[in-house]
Design a protein around this motif. Structure first.
Motif, PDB file in Angstrom:
ATOM      1  N   THR A  36       1.451  -5.673  -8.138  1.00  0.00           N
ATOM      2  CA  THR A  36       2.646  -5.718  -8.973  1.00  0.00           C
ATOM      3  C   THR A  36       3.727  -6.505  -8.226  1.00  0.00           C
ATOM      4  N   ARG A  37       4.808  -6.823  -8.954  1.00  0.00           N
ATOM      5  CA  ARG A  37       5.867  -7.626  -8.331  1.00  0.00           C
ATOM      6  C   ARG A  37       6.742  -6.782  -7.399  1.00  0.00           C
ATOM      7  N   GLY A  38       6.258  -5.624  -7.005  1.00  0.00           N
ATOM      8  CA  GLY A  38       6.927  -4.841  -5.979  1.00  0.00           C
ATOM      9  C   GLY A  38       7.935  -3.835  -6.501  1.00  0.00           C
ATOM     10  N   THR A  39       8.628  -3.205  -5.576  1.00  0.00           N
ATOM     11  CA  THR A  39       9.572  -2.137  -5.883  1.00  0.00           C
ATOM     12  C   THR A  39      10.989  -2.628  -5.648  1.00  0.00           C
ATOM     13  N   SER A  40      11.839  -2.494  -6.683  1.00  0.00           N
ATOM     14  CA  SER A  40      13.262  -2.815  -6.512  1.00  0.00           C
ATOM     15  C   SER A  40      14.005  -2.215  -7.694  1.00  0.00           C
ATOM     16  N   PRO A  41      15.341  -2.041  -7.595  1.00  0.00           N
ATOM     17  CA  PRO A  41      16.094  -1.407  -8.693  1.00  0.00           C
ATOM     18  C   PRO A  41      15.803  -2.095 -10.030  1.00  0.00           C
ATOM     19  N   PRO A  65      12.786  -9.709  -8.624  1.00  0.00           N
ATOM     20  CA  PRO A  65      13.484  -9.416  -7.372  1.00  0.00           C
ATOM     21  C   PRO A  65      13.442 -10.627  -6.435  1.00  0.00           C
ATOM     22  N   GLY A  66      14.222 -10.600  -5.384  1.00  0.00           N
ATOM     23  CA  GLY A  66      14.270 -11.712  -4.435  1.00  0.00           C
ATOM     24  C   GLY A  66      12.996 -11.813  -3.610  1.00  0.00           C
ATOM     25  N   PRO A  91       4.919  -7.898  -3.036  1.00  0.00           N
ATOM     26  CA  PRO A  91       4.124  -7.265  -4.086  1.00  0.00           C
ATOM     27  C   PRO A  91       3.516  -5.952  -3.595  1.00  0.00           C
ATOM     28  N   THR A  92       3.321  -5.011  -4.523  1.00  0.00           N
ATOM     29  CA  THR A  92       2.601  -3.775  -4.198  1.00  0.00           C
ATOM     30  C   THR A  92       1.122  -3.989  -4.480  1.00  0.00           C
ATOM     31  N   PHE A  93       0.314  -3.709  -3.500  1.00  0.00           N
ATOM     32  CA  PHE A  93      -1.134  -3.935  -3.602  1.00  0.00           C
ATOM     33  C   PHE A  93      -1.830  -2.579  -3.541  1.00  0.00           C
ATOM     34  N   VAL A  94      -2.569  -2.265  -4.600  1.00  0.00           N
ATOM     35  CA  VAL A  94      -3.274  -0.989  -4.691  1.00  0.00           C
ATOM     36  C   VAL A  94      -4.734  -1.252  -5.040  1.00  0.00           C
ATOM     37  N   ALA A  95      -5.646  -0.517  -4.443  1.00  0.00           N
ATOM     38  CA  ALA A  95      -7.069  -0.637  -4.809  1.00  0.00           C
ATOM     39  C   ALA A  95      -7.772   0.702  -4.627  1.00  0.00           C
TER      40      ALA A  95
END
Ligand code: PMP
Length: 282
Positions: A92-97, A103-104, A109-113
């Motif tokens: 995903t494009r990561g975590t941010s408000p 986001p900048g 990115p958040t990587f999950v498997a």
């Protein structure tokens, strides 16, 4: 059971993703499902390349090369002692408000498997499965394997409630693909399947089947076909990572051809199995 979060292998019970992860809030991300047979990934490189392409199409850069991803997946498969199943991975494009704007560059990115045991659907592949028709209401970038699957889910749910395996999607008179697989028809020995454009996901299984057809001199026509052609087809089959080559023997309550899996589909199933054994062993 082990999973990967942000590239680290850890126990599933301690894995965490933030509630403002953009995948969770917006479906802002991409994913892949890779088949595992005998502990080995089948067409793994093709899936990882498509993952990177999907990411590029949504303007996301992955912080891993396909080789790094491949070795991480191999490590996870071996730690989980997975024999026959799937590995699921998403970025995903990561975590941010929460904000629709990206986001900048400081947000990774958040990587999950994770892995899961999934048997080959031998009984369905033998007998064939039923399907319904449903209008394709999805967006115009179905070539991206994005986390936004609501259109697919609504169609698949309708199929499930009708006791069917798949919903065959159409835009007006033109058949696109299935809710979770690609659809092909067979007419007079020719395989017809929608061209790889923005209206379908170019399935890795679809591509493998087409490659097999070229090698075996089976004629292929990559073009959109109509609902009328679908109902006049000799055979219909669905293809996908977990379902392989799946005969469809009924569409909206009407039998396809004889109502049993046909010879062309049977032949493709055998050739596909041979390819699995070539890559992953018996
Ligand atoms: N189309 C859709 C909409 C899908 O979700 C899938 C994946 N299950 C496919 C086609 C088949 O793609 P693949 O062969 O790469 O699994």
């Amino acid at each position: 059971e082990y999973v990967i979060v942000d590239g680290e292998i850890l126990d599933r019970t301690v894995a965490k993703v933030d509630i403002e992860d953009r995948g969770y809030q917006f479906g802002d991300g991409v994913y892949e499902v890779i088949r595992v047979y005998n502990g080995k990934m089948f067409t793994g490189k093709e899936h990882l390349n498509r993952l990177i392409e999907s990411a590029e199409k949504i303007r996301m850069e992955l912080p891993y090369s396909p080789e790094e991803l491949e070795s991480k997946m191999e490590e996870l498969i071996s730690k989980n002692e997975l024999d026959t199943g799937i590995v699921y991975m998403q970025f995903t494009r990561g975590t941010s408000p929460r904000n629709h704007v990206f986001p900048g560059g400081d947000v990774a990115p958040t990587f999950v498997a994770y892995t899961r045991k999934v048997a080959r659907p031998v009984e369905s592949m033998e007998k064939g499965v039923r399907s319904i028709l449903d209008e394709d209401i999805r967006w115009l970038r179905c070539d991206i394997k994005s986390l936004n699957l609501l259109g697919n889910l609504l169609s698949k749910q309708k199929a499930a409630e009708a006791g069917c395996f798949e919903a065959i999607l159409h835009r007006g008179e033109s058949v696109t693909e299935g809710s979770h697989s690609n659809i092909s028809i067979v007419k007079d020995g020719v395989i017809i399947t929608h061209q790889a454009d923005n209206l379908i996901l170019n399935g890795i299984t679809r591509q493998k089947v087409l490659e097999i057809c070229r090698n075996e001199n089976i004629s292929v026509d990559e073009r959109a076909f109509t609902l009328d052609e679908l109902s006049a087809a000799d055979e219909v089959f669905s293809s996908g990572t977990t379902v392989e080559v799946m005969p469809i023997v009924e569409v909206d309550g009407k039998p396809v051809g004889t109502g049993n899996p046909g010879p062309v589909t049977r032949n493709l199933q055998d050739l596909f199995k041979a390819e699995i054994e070539r890559q992953c062993g018996k």
